[in-house]
Design a protein around this motif. Sequence first.
Motif, PDB file in Angstrom:
ATOM      1  N   SER A   1      -3.393   0.200  -5.144  1.00 50.40           N
ATOM      2  CA  SER A   1      -4.433   1.144  -4.707  1.00 50.40           C
ATOM      3  C   SER A   1      -5.781   0.875  -5.374  1.00 50.40           C
ATOM      4  CB  SER A   1      -3.997   2.588  -4.965  1.00 50.40           C
ATOM      5  OG  SER A   1      -3.895   2.821  -6.340  1.00 50.40           O
TER       6      SER A   1
ATOM      7  N   CYS B   1      -2.221   5.831  -0.035  1.00 49.91           N
ATOM      8  CA  CYS B   1      -1.657   4.780  -0.900  1.00 49.91           C
ATOM      9  C   CYS B   1      -0.541   5.414  -1.730  1.00 49.91           C
ATOM     10  CB  CYS B   1      -2.701   4.232  -1.873  1.00 49.91           C
ATOM     11  SG  CYS B   1      -3.976   3.268  -1.095  1.00 49.91           S
TER      12      CYS B   1
ATOM     13  N   ILE C   1       0.847  -1.200   0.000  1.00 53.62           N
ATOM     14  CA  ILE C   1       0.000   0.000   0.000  1.00 53.62           C
ATOM     15  C   ILE C   1       0.884   1.252   0.000  1.00 53.62           C
ATOM     16  CG2 ILE C   1      -1.662   1.359   1.360  1.00 53.62           C
ATOM     17  CD1 ILE C   1      -2.900  -1.333   2.252  1.00 53.62           C
TER      18      ILE C   1
END
Length: 479
Positions: A162, A197, A146
Amino acid sequence: MNINPNILNEFIGSIGQNNVLYELSDRLVYECDAETIDAVIPDLVLLPNSTQEISQIIKIAKKNNLKIIPRGAGTGLSGGATAYLGGICLALTKMNKVIEINTDYNMIHVETGITNVDVSKATAKFGLHFPCDPSSQCASTIGGNIAENAGGAHTLKCGTTSHHVNGIVLVNDEGAIIQLGQKFNNPQDLDFLHLVCGSEGTLGIVCEAYLNLTPIPKHVETAAVYFASLESAANTVSTIIANGIIPAALELIDDVTLKAVEDTLQLGLDRNASALLIIELDGNKEIVAKEKEKIIKILSQLNNTTINWANSTKERLNLWKARKASFASLGRIAPQGYVLDGVIPRSKLALAINLIRKIAQKYDLAVANVYHAGDGNLHPCLLFNKSNAGALEKVIQASREILLTCLELGGCLSGEHGIGIEKLFEMNDAFTPDTLKFMEGLKVIFDESNMFNPGKILPNPKLCGESRLDNLAKFKISC
Ligand SMILES: Cc1cc2nc3c(=O)[nH]c(=O)nc-3n(C[C@H](O)[C@H](O)[C@H](O)COP(=O)(O)OP(=O)(O)OC[C@H]3O[C@@H](n4cnc5c(N)ncnc54)[C@H](O)[C@@H]3O)c2cc1C
């Protein structure tokens, strides 16, 4: 160790003696990520077991003005988890639990220290997987994925991390536990989720994630296509896409890498070819069959090209084994490899390959090419031996020229490995001062005291003059 004994005891009281590493020999393990040129031993390593514990840690750190460097598995390739300005390494590897799987909504709720591959292992029995598959997926964590907005071989069709995150649980700089996004895919809030993200641990600690799973494709066709030149393979990538086909993956490996992989794994790959293109199609059986037909037609118009479609799951998995072992296999050729991550427009693939080759020749460096060719994401790997006088300097200068070439061709600095400390200088080449100032302003809103991963992503004009930086080879050479 630069941590005051009273603060150390506070951390031990919060998360237990076994989860606090203060001996030099223990901390040494955390001195860098997979970008090993820049290494600094963190002042302390903390291994929390829960989101609550992370919240307590951040409150103690805030009170004492300490810096926190989040870390997953340390497979990052841009120095993102390296504590190069000192501080505490907060490693989430003990937080690896699956909290919930909801098959009605194809959702999994996990702690972010879980590895990427363990998510797909946990959901395979439901016919579901996490489609983002970095080559490091056996080791790299969802938190690291992430933070870097990681991609993988299937990014061409599936997108990056993401695209598959519904929501996260974040501990902010006050130690508050907040949720960004939603458990299921129905966002109702301002989209701060997608700001976090790809923010490389600079905005907070991502402790839990709600991931969107996708069905494991029922029909898959995978081919190994061997070419007589790397340029011809590169041009074929553009031709396939120009014909309206978006394969699940289009991965390109050059002859240097191909030989190293075959010598390592002995899978029966054609080690005399100049390039290997792995093409994967997936989805509906009829559509895959039509796409396969079109690809066979495109390839039949080229000379000296051999196409081998995998006839079994074993053959298919062997191709992926070859691709995913590419970088490790290069260890046969040179003790060190410096992997770049620039992106260029797909149509300029062949041109970029030639320009990179010229840069490597100019610096008398061997280069191996492993590309997520379908999305124009280049991973040239400069091979060297750092004990040879001047070798590291040459690698750093060549890597900068390659990144600037990607920018000149209309691309960008990073497809998936992030900026970290590795590409700090080039941020000034990629963005205007006003844009960088805007990004710095956003960082301050999230993290007023610059607690989280200081010195990463955003270039500081005073950087070269700061103390401790002259310890780092890369900065010495570039300044
Ligand atoms: C052999 C090899 C192959 C690779 N292949 C790929 C690939 O195909 N695609 C790709 O995208 N990458 C690839 N990588 C790079 C790397 O694996 C990815 O960047 C990965 O996402 C890093 O995950 P990690 O858990 O190791 O994170 P780390 O390296 O530990 O950390 C990476 C960054 O994330 C931050 N961070 C980590 N966890 C958290 C958290 N919970 N909250 C906030 N911030 C956090 C860190 O501060 C750091 O900035 C590869 C690396 C290697 C060595």
